[in-house]
Every structure is written in structure tokens, then in C-alpha cells.
Design an enzyme around this catalytic site. Structure first.
Site, PDB file in Angstrom:
ATOM      1  N   ALA A 186      40.023 -15.961 -34.757  1.00 31.54           N
ATOM      2  CA  ALA A 186      38.825 -16.647 -34.261  1.00 31.54           C
ATOM      3  C   ALA A 186      39.220 -17.490 -33.061  1.00 31.54           C
ATOM      4  O   ALA A 186      39.615 -18.655 -33.197  1.00 31.54           O
ATOM      5  CB  ALA A 186      38.201 -17.508 -35.355  1.00 31.54           C
ATOM      6  N   LYS A 242      34.798 -18.905 -28.496  1.00 31.26           N
ATOM      7  CA  LYS A 242      33.497 -19.101 -29.127  1.00 31.26           C
ATOM      8  C   LYS A 242      33.340 -18.321 -30.428  1.00 31.26           C
ATOM      9  O   LYS A 242      32.339 -18.488 -31.132  1.00 31.26           O
ATOM     10  CB  LYS A 242      32.391 -18.729 -28.145  1.00 31.26           C
ATOM     11  N   ASP A 251      37.911  -8.607 -38.944  1.00 35.58           N
ATOM     12  CA  ASP A 251      37.212  -9.273 -37.843  1.00 35.58           C
ATOM     13  C   ASP A 251      36.438 -10.473 -38.367  1.00 35.58           C
ATOM     14  O   ASP A 251      35.883 -10.431 -39.475  1.00 35.58           O
ATOM     15  CB  ASP A 251      36.248  -8.310 -37.158  1.00 35.58           C
ATOM     16  N   VAL A 252      36.343 -11.510 -37.538  1.00 35.18           N
ATOM     17  CA  VAL A 252      35.660 -12.731 -37.962  1.00 35.18           C
ATOM     18  C   VAL A 252      34.154 -12.672 -37.721  1.00 35.18           C
ATOM     19  O   VAL A 252      33.383 -13.365 -38.414  1.00 35.18           O
ATOM     20  CB  VAL A 252      36.259 -13.960 -37.244  1.00 35.18           C
ATOM     21  N   ASP A 253      33.701 -11.860 -36.771  1.00 39.33           N
ATOM     22  CA  ASP A 253      32.260 -11.791 -36.478  1.00 39.33           C
ATOM     23  C   ASP A 253      31.565 -10.860 -37.470  1.00 39.33           C
ATOM     24  O   ASP A 253      30.834  -9.940 -37.109  1.00 39.33           O
ATOM     25  CB  ASP A 253      32.014 -11.356 -35.041  1.00 39.33           C
ATOM     26  N   HIS A 257      34.240   4.264 -39.415  1.00 36.80           N
ATOM     27  CA  HIS A 257      33.355   3.521 -38.519  1.00 36.80           C
ATOM     28  C   HIS A 257      31.884   3.848 -38.807  1.00 36.80           C
ATOM     29  O   HIS A 257      31.520   5.019 -38.958  1.00 36.80           O
ATOM     30  CB  HIS A 257      33.689   3.878 -37.067  1.00 36.80           C
ATOM     31  N   PRO A 258      31.018   2.832 -38.863  1.00 36.20           N
ATOM     32  CA  PRO A 258      29.622   3.083 -39.244  1.00 36.20           C
ATOM     33  C   PRO A 258      28.800   3.833 -38.199  1.00 36.20           C
ATOM     34  O   PRO A 258      27.745   4.385 -38.525  1.00 36.20           O
ATOM     35  CB  PRO A 258      29.061   1.669 -39.431  1.00 36.20           C
ATOM     36  N   GLU A 275      42.089  -0.603 -31.234  1.00 35.93           N
ATOM     37  CA  GLU A 275      41.380   0.375 -32.064  1.00 35.93           C
ATOM     38  C   GLU A 275      41.748   1.803 -31.666  1.00 35.93           C
ATOM     39  O   GLU A 275      41.846   2.688 -32.523  1.00 35.93           O
ATOM     40  CB  GLU A 275      39.874   0.175 -31.956  1.00 35.93           C
ATOM     41  N   ASP A 290      27.242  -2.397 -39.671  1.00 36.15           N
ATOM     42  CA  ASP A 290      26.825  -3.149 -38.496  1.00 36.15           C
ATOM     43  C   ASP A 290      25.372  -3.545 -38.699  1.00 36.15           C
ATOM     44  O   ASP A 290      24.520  -2.684 -38.948  1.00 36.15           O
ATOM     45  CB  ASP A 290      26.976  -2.284 -37.240  1.00 36.15           C
TER      46      ASP A 290
END
Length: 332
Positions: A100, A103, A189-191, A211-212, A281, A304
């Protein structure tokens, strides 16, 4: 919430005393509870021609097995009570790294609070949070046997650089601490936010998340790195699934081999002023193509929020949240 703060130099030099238990005899090439002879790594030769795998079977329903006999974890393919009870007897520790910077600290509260409601509840979990703004780490009540260590790292003015450094920082953390402190490691991932259970069904030697946005896409259209000059290059004729870089997981030793290889390939590319299409990735997908994961997590484990939920997705467990990239990224 009790937090420990470390500087990046502490990671590099491994200043923390290693536990004086049997684990201190472990090295990076002989994971806890296993020997070299019992480790089965699934290597695939480059250039091998075979039909592209699919998450859908002939009947149109999702399949629970990859062609190399790795389980694909969907709702209904496991008994949560049974699988958790089996792994809890092993007294395991799951290290979890989160990055993180800048922002992106705005996502920490939702990430940590939702994780504490859903992520390995009842297991021993140690979060390692990499951030350049330790003062922005929120106070979040941790569950029993859950703890958080804040790793203070320098800022960056390029989001691509933050992405590219992830493999290196995880490699050094494993070398200096995790090899003697954890059995499994996940990097997330933090988001993101947890919406449902994430438990022992996700554990494996080497774990990848489908992956979606690409689980129904022909391999020729995957966003692989297509330039032969890059170490992440994958030809249009090759490919299994497209894996999301938001989740890396597995036994500490196996994740170490992954991140070390990717970091070395990233360094080779950097020396030639090449940056792969999707940074780490792209290199992750190259690694997983020729070093097959032992377990695949269905898109339930990497969704997502921008996507509507199709029929085959029975539950969403973990998902990227809505965001305006122009607001959170330091550069376009």
C-alpha cells in the site's frame, strides 16, 4: 491493534533473530515437512503443442480439474468444515504480504477489516504490510492469532515501479524471515475487498488465480507479453489460463522460487530497457505456463467489482473494488 514497524533495510539484512526450533534447519530448497524427493514440481517444456484448457466442461458447466490434474476451486468442490479441520491440526502459519504505497493506503481499512471477517479465520496469520506512509495504517481489530507488521519502504513516482519491485521485496522478505516463520505465503493486492470465505481450500504447493476478465478468452487474445525480446514472452500458440497478478500463493519455498525467477527475468529486461506489457503479472504468467500451479483458484477468488456476476460464479469471495486510477496512481 498491536503493530510492529520495520524499515526496508531490516528486511535486506535479516536482522530479526530466527526461531530456535526445528524450522531453523530448513533451507529455501527443502520446505517445511517435505524433502526434495517428495516434492513434485510440474514442469512443462516450452513449445509443447496441446489444446487450450478451459474452465468449462463439455456440458457447459465449470470443471474442477485442470488437464495436468490440478484442482480448480469453486463453490461446492470442497467441504469448508472438513478442509479447515484437517489443516488446523498442522498448526500452520500463513504469511500474507500487502503493498500500500502512496494513495493506495486509502484501501487499507476495507481490505484489513474484510480480511479479518473472511480470510483464514481460526488460523495463524501474519500480515506484512509494505507502505511508504506508516502513519496512514488504520487501527483494525485483529482476530485471535492474527498480527500485522508494517514494513516501511521508499515512495515511488511510478505505479509501474511499485509493481515491478513487488517480486524483489517478497524475495528478500522470504529470505530474511518467512522461511523460518511461515508455512505458506500469499501476496495480495490492497485495492480489494473480501466478500466471502477464503480458507484452507486455497492452500497448495503453488497456487494461481484465474483472471476474472479472461477465463473464457482464446489464448491468442490473452494480454501476454508478445515481444520475443522480453523474458516474459509467450507465443500466440501457447498458454493455459491467464492468471491474475493480484494473488500469488503457496508453500514458502515454492513461492520463493517463483518470485526469485521473476525478479531475475525482470532484471534482465530492465538491463535492456524493456518493461513487460503488465509488469510482474506478465512474468508471473510466463512462470506459471512452464511451472504448472498445483492448485488453481477460480475467479470467485479474484473478481472485479466492475463486472456483473454471471451464472457460473456462485459466490464472490475476493474482488477488486471500484476506483478511479487517475486519482490513486502517481502517474498515467
Amino acid at each position: 491493534m498491536n503493530m510492529v514497524y520495520l524499515n526496508e533495510q531490516d528486511i535486506h539484512h535479516g536482522v530479526h533473530q530466527r526461531r530456535t526450533t526445528e524450522k531453523t534447519q530448513t533451507n529455501l530448497y527443502s520446505p517445511q515437512g517435505t524433502t526434495e524427493k517428495t516434492q513434485i514440481n510440474l514442469y512443462s517444456p516450452q513449445g509443447l503443442s496441446y489444446k487450450q484448457p478451459s474452465v468449462f466442461g463439455p456440458d457447459g458447466k465449470v470443471t474442477a480439474m485442470a488437464p495436468w490434474l490440478a484442482p480448480i476451486v469453486w463453490e461446492g468442490t470442497f467441504d469448508p468444515t472438513l478442509i479447515d479441520s484437517i489443516y488446523k491440526q498442522q498448526n500452520i502459519t500463513i504469511a500474507t504480504t500487502v503493498f500500500a504505497l502512496g494513495k493506495y493506503t486509502k484501501f487499507l481499512k476495507d481490505f484489513l477489516e474484510s480480511a479479518e471477517q473472511n480470510y483464514f479465520v481460526g488460523f495463524r496469520v501474519h500480515y506484512y504490510l509494505f507502505t511508504d506512509q506508516p502513519q496512514q495504517v488504520p487501527e483494525v481489530k485483529m482476530g485471535e492469532d492474527h498480527q500485522l507488521t508494517v514494513m516501511v519502504v521508499p515512495s515511488s513516482n511510478r505505479w509501474q515501479e511499485i509493481s515491478l519491485r513487488r517480486m524483489e521485496r517478497l524475495e528478500k522478505l522470504i529470505e530474511s524471515q518467512l522461511i523460518n516463520e511461515a508455512n505458506y505465503v500469499f501476496s495480495l493486492d490492497v485495492d480489494t475487498k473480501f466478500y466471502g470465505r477464503w480458507g484452507a481450500e486455497s492452500l497448495g504447493r503453488l497456487v494461481a488465480a484465474i483472471h476474472p476478465w479472461f477465463y473464457y478468452t482464446p489464448r491468442e487474445q490473452f494480454p501476454y507479453e508478445r515481444r520475443p525480446e522480453s523474458q516474459a514472452f509467450i507465443p500466440h500458440s501457447e498458454g493455459d489460463f491467464y492468471y491474475g497478478g493480484a494473488m500469488i500463493g503457496g508453500l514458502v519455498k515454492n513461492v520463493y522460487q517463483l518470485v526469485k525467477t521473476c525478479r531475475e527475468q525482470l532484471d534482465i529486461d530492465a538491463a535492456k530497457s524493456i518493461e513487460a506489457a503488465w509488469q510482474e503479472e506478465s512474468h508471473l504468467n510466463k512462470y506459471f505456463l512452464y511451472n504448472k500451479p498445483s492448485k488453481l483458484l477460480s475467479p470467485e477468488y479474484l473478481w472485479d467489482d466492475k463486472r456483473s456476476k454471471p451464472e457460473e460464479i456462485k459466490t464472490i469471495r475476493y474482488s477488486h473494488v471500484y476506483k478511479n486510477y487517475n486519482e490513486v496512481r502517481p502517474n498515467p
